[in-house]
Write a protein that holds these residues in place. Structure first.
Motif, PDB file in Angstrom:
ATOM      1  N   THR A  92      64.671  16.023  15.893  1.00 24.23           N
ATOM      2  CA  THR A  92      64.050  17.299  15.453  1.00 24.23           C
ATOM      3  C   THR A  92      64.335  17.701  13.969  1.00 24.23           C
ATOM      4  O   THR A  92      64.115  18.601  13.849  1.00 24.23           O
ATOM      5  N   SER A 145      59.100  17.033  26.604  1.00 25.78           N
ATOM      6  CA  SER A 145      57.866  18.316  26.457  1.00 25.78           C
ATOM      7  C   SER A 145      57.978  18.853  25.076  1.00 25.78           C
ATOM      8  O   SER A 145      56.952  19.385  24.657  1.00 25.78           O
ATOM      9  N   GLU A 146      58.859  18.565  24.201  1.00 30.79           N
ATOM     10  CA  GLU A 146      58.849  19.013  23.030  1.00 30.79           C
ATOM     11  C   GLU A 146      58.074  18.257  21.729  1.00 30.79           C
ATOM     12  O   GLU A 146      57.724  18.536  20.967  1.00 30.79           O
ATOM     13  N   GLU A 156      55.005  17.951  22.716  1.00 38.58           N
ATOM     14  CA  GLU A 156      53.445  18.791  22.486  1.00 38.58           C
ATOM     15  C   GLU A 156      54.197  20.174  21.895  1.00 38.58           C
ATOM     16  O   GLU A 156      53.159  20.937  21.466  1.00 38.58           O
ATOM     17  N   THR A 157      55.224  20.860  22.061  1.00 39.56           N
ATOM     18  CA  THR A 157      55.704  21.996  21.829  1.00 39.56           C
ATOM     19  C   THR A 157      56.176  22.298  20.498  1.00 39.56           C
ATOM     20  O   THR A 157      56.242  23.460  19.757  1.00 39.56           O
ATOM     21  N   ASN A 158      57.264  21.370  19.962  1.00 38.93           N
ATOM     22  CA  ASN A 158      58.029  21.488  18.709  1.00 38.93           C
ATOM     23  C   ASN A 158      57.459  20.854  17.604  1.00 38.93           C
ATOM     24  O   ASN A 158      57.318  19.632  17.494  1.00 38.93           O
ATOM     25  N   PRO A 159      56.942  21.542  16.638  1.00 40.56           N
ATOM     26  CA  PRO A 159      56.378  20.806  15.482  1.00 40.56           C
ATOM     27  C   PRO A 159      57.349  19.819  14.699  1.00 40.56           C
ATOM     28  O   PRO A 159      56.870  19.114  14.082  1.00 40.56           O
TER      29      PRO A 159
END
Length: 167
Positions: A42, A57-58, A60-63
């Motif tokens: 990240t 899950s990140e 889809e959710t963490n740019p």
């Protein structure tokens, strides 16, 4: 004077169009022993950045999540590329157990970036006995073994740490 066969060859070549190399689709990678964590980062991208086990899950959710990989079953002679970038998986040389696997600018054909995705789901350096290995904190390299536990034999070792699934 140009021979007729050469003229025919030139004419045939002028009608031929180049087919672009198709890039593979991009996939999340997770170790068999940790299906909820995916290989990625990240952080900002740079040569030598360590890879982490990031919750899938990140994706889809963490740019800021970067963890979709261009990988095929078999030889990845041009590297396993982080999709949309010019960074590939890179094994720190010399190869050692618990050595690092990082991101590095793609250098197709180099020993430290030429991986083989085996039929038993290992991601191994081609012609080496070193595999991508998952542990609770991150990823590295370790001697390849079927069903290999991750990063040694102690209490932190996780069964299936060298078996990878693409999703």
């Amino acid at each position: 004077m140009i021979c007729p066969t050469l003229l025919t060859l030139i004419a045939a070549l002028s009608l031929t169009t180049a087919t672009p190399v198709k890039r593979t689709d991009a996939y999340l990678l997770h170790a068999k022993n940790s299906p909820d964590n995916c290989l990625g980062t990240t952080g900002d991208l740079y040569n030598g950045i360590s890879l982490q086990n990031v919750p899938c899950s990140e994706a889809e959710t963490n740019p800021r999540f970067k963890g979709k990989w261009e990988i095929v079953r078999g030889n990845n002679e041009n590297g396993i590329r982080l999709s949309g970038t010019d960074y590939c998986l890179d094994a720190t040389l010399p190869l050692t157990d618990t050595g690092d696997i990082t991101l590095w600018t793609c250098l197709p054909g180099t020993a430290q970036q030429t991986f083989y995705y085996t039929d038993d789901d290992h991601i191994a350096l081609t012609d080496q006995n070193s595999c991508l290995d998952f542990n609770a904190g991150g990823c590295g390299q370790f001697t390849c073994a079927p069903g290999r536990r991750a990063c040694g034999t102690g209490p932190d070792a996780l069964a299936g740490g060298q078996e990878w699934t693409v999703v």
